[in-house]
Scaffold this active site. Structure first.
Site, mmCIF file in Angstrom:
data_model
loop_
_atom_site.group_PDB
_atom_site.id
_atom_site.type_symbol
_atom_site.label_atom_id
_atom_site.label_comp_id
_atom_site.label_asym_id
_atom_site.label_seq_id
_atom_site.Cartn_x
_atom_site.Cartn_y
_atom_site.Cartn_z
ATOM 1 N N ASP A 262 1.079 -1.449 -0.450
ATOM 2 C CA ASP A 262 -0.214 0.098 0.448
ATOM 3 C C ASP A 262 1.240 1.332 -0.017
ATOM 4 O O ASP A 262 2.148 1.318 0.358
ATOM 5 C CB ASP A 262 -0.543 -0.162 1.373
ATOM 6 C CG ASP A 262 -2.174 1.116 1.619
ATOM 7 O OD1 ASP A 262 -2.401 1.458 0.657
ATOM 8 O OD2 ASP A 262 -2.187 1.091 2.266
ATOM 9 N N SER A 263 0.237 2.575 -0.112
ATOM 10 C CA SER A 263 1.191 3.245 -0.409
ATOM 11 C C SER A 263 1.990 4.207 1.528
ATOM 12 O O SER A 263 2.486 4.517 1.067
ATOM 13 C CB SER A 263 0.101 4.732 -1.164
ATOM 14 O OG SER A 263 -1.133 4.719 -0.448
ATOM 15 N N CYS B 55 -11.376 2.840 -0.919
ATOM 16 C CA CYS B 55 -9.835 3.394 -0.097
ATOM 17 C C CYS B 55 -9.582 2.504 1.235
ATOM 18 O O CYS B 55 -10.749 2.639 2.195
ATOM 19 C CB CYS B 55 -9.849 4.937 0.086
ATOM 20 S SG CYS B 55 -8.768 5.177 1.443
ATOM 21 N N HIS C 121 -8.821 3.397 3.820
ATOM 22 C CA HIS C 121 -8.657 3.642 5.294
ATOM 23 C C HIS C 121 -10.552 4.121 5.746
ATOM 24 O O HIS C 121 -10.451 4.150 6.783
ATOM 25 C CB HIS C 121 -8.486 5.393 5.057
ATOM 26 C CG HIS C 121 -7.348 5.717 5.090
ATOM 27 N ND1 HIS C 121 -5.945 5.275 4.054
ATOM 28 C CD2 HIS C 121 -5.568 5.969 6.020
ATOM 29 C CE1 HIS C 121 -4.611 5.866 4.577
ATOM 30 N NE2 HIS C 121 -4.496 6.324 5.567
HETATM 31 N N1 DGL Z 1 -3.769 3.803 0.460
HETATM 32 C C1 DGL Z 1 -4.686 4.833 -0.373
HETATM 33 C C2 DGL Z 1 -5.750 4.143 -0.924
HETATM 34 O O1 DGL Z 1 -7.093 3.000 -0.660
HETATM 35 C C3 DGL Z 1 -4.785 6.150 0.207
HETATM 36 C C4 DGL Z 1 -4.048 6.718 0.974
HETATM 37 C C5 DGL Z 1 -3.232 7.227 -0.583
HETATM 38 O O2 DGL Z 1 -3.592 8.119 -0.959
HETATM 39 O O3 DGL Z 1 -2.167 7.208 -0.840
HETATM 40 O O4 DGL Z 1 -6.026 4.940 -2.268
#
Ligand code: DGL
Length: 267
Positions: free
Chosen positions: A11-12, A185, A187
Site C-alpha cells: 500500500d502507499s 480506499c 482508510h
Molecule cells: N491507500 C490509498 C488508497 O487506498 C489511500 C492513501 C493515499 O492516498 O495514498 O487509495
C-alpha cells in the site's frame, strides 16, 4: 502440494493493513510480507505515471523476496497501475477493485451504486468501468472524499467533524437513492460507522478489504498455492520510512501491534 512462500501485500502507507487484517482472519496459516510506502504516501493526489513507477518498484521488491502472489492493497495503485504490473510480472497480481465491484453488484437491489475514494481513484474511472463491465445497467455515482484520509490518520473517526464531512460528501448519493456504497480506499473502513450514519437508511457499505481476501483465497486455491503452516503465519512488515506515531497508526489499521518492522529503500 503446499506452498509456504509469503503473500506480498503493498500500500502507499499503512492503510493496507486493513487488507492484511482481513487476510489473516480468512487465511490464518499464510505468511504475509507487507510493504508500506510511508516515505511517499499519499498516492491519492499523484499522477498515473508516478503511481505506476512506485507500484512497479514495490512489486519487484516483494517478488524478489520470494512472494507467491502480490496483493495491491491500495485502491489508488489498483486503479492506476494494475495493467503495468500484470504485464511486467509473471506471478498473480490481485487488486482491490474487481473484488469490491463483484460484491457491490450482487448486493445492490436497485442498481444504484456509489463509489467513494481518493481523487486519483475516482478520476481514473476504474470502479465505474469495472461496474459497467459486470452490469451495463447499473447507475454509478462517484464521489472523491479527499478529507477522509487525513481524518483517519489524525484518529478523528468519530464525532461532529467527520460526521459533517461525511454528510457533505454523501448528499448527492443519498439524493440519488444509492443503496450500496463501495469504500474505495484503504482508510475508509475505519470510518464505517460515520459513513453508515451519513448514508440513507438501509445502505450497504462494501468493504473491499474483506472482498479482496476472498479473491486471494480463490486465486491461491485455483493455482495450488495454499500454505500449510501448522501455526499462524508470520507478518513481515517493511516501510520506506518510520513515520511519527507509527505504532498507533499501525495498530489502528491492523487491530494489533506489529512485532517486526524494517525500513527499506526501494528506489
Ligand atoms: N491507500 C490509498 C488508497 O487506498 C489511500 C492513501 C493515499 O492516498 O495514498 O487509495
Amino acid at each position: 502440494m503446499a506452498d509456504n512462500r509469503p503473500i506480498g501485500v503493498f500500500d502507499s502507507g499503512l492503510g493496507g493493513l486493513t487488507v492484511v487484517k482481513a487476510l489473516q482472519s480468512l487465511l490464518p496459516s499464510e505468511s504475509i510480507m507487507y510493504l508500506g510506502d510511508t516515505a511517499r504516501v499519499p498516492y491519492g493526489n499523484k499522477s498515473k505515471k508516478l503511481i505506476e513507477s512506485y507500484s512497479t518498484e514495490i512489486t519487484a521488491f516483494l517478488s524478489g523476496k520470494g512472494c507467491k502472489v502480490i496483493v495491491v492493497a491500495c485502491n489508488t495503485a489498483s486503479s492506476q497501475a494494475m495493467g503495468v504490473l500484470q504485464d511486467a510480472f509473471s506471478i498473480p497480481v490481485i487488486g482491490v477493485i474487481e473484488p469490491g465491484v463483484s460484491m457491490a453488484i450482487t448486493t445492490s437491489k436497485n442498481g444504484h451504486i456509489g463509489v467513494i475514494g481518493t481523487v486519483a481513484t475516482i478520476e481514473s474511472n476504474a470502479y465505474e468501468t469495472a461496474l459497467k463491465n459486470q452490469n451495463e445497467n447499473v447507475i454509478v455515482l462517484n464521489q472523491p472524499c479527499p478529507l477522509f484520509v487525513p481524518l483517519v490518520e489524525e484518529g478523528w473517526t468519530t464525532g461532529d467533524v467527520p460526521k459533517l464531512v461525511a454528510d457533505t460528501y454523501l448528499k448527492g448519493m443519498n439524493a440519488d437513492s444509492v443503496d450500496t456504497i463501495i469504500l474505495g480506499c484503504t482508510h475508509y473502513p475505519l470510518l464505517k460507522e460515520i459513513i453508515q450514519s451519513a448514508a440513507n437508511n438501509g445502505t450497504t457499505l462494501i468493504d473491499s478489504a474483506e472482498a479482496v481476501a476472498m479473491e486471494v483465497k480463490r486465486v491461491l486455491s485455483k493455482n495450488d498455492l495454499i500454505a500449510e503452516n501448522k501455526s499462524t503465519g508470520p507478518l513481515d512488515c517493511y516501510v520506506t520510512d518510520v513515520p511519527l506515531r507509527f505504532e498507533g497508526l499501525a495498530r489502528q489499521f491492523l487491530g494489533s501491534n506489529i512485532e517486526h518492522v524494517s525500513t527499506v529503500s526501494i528506489h
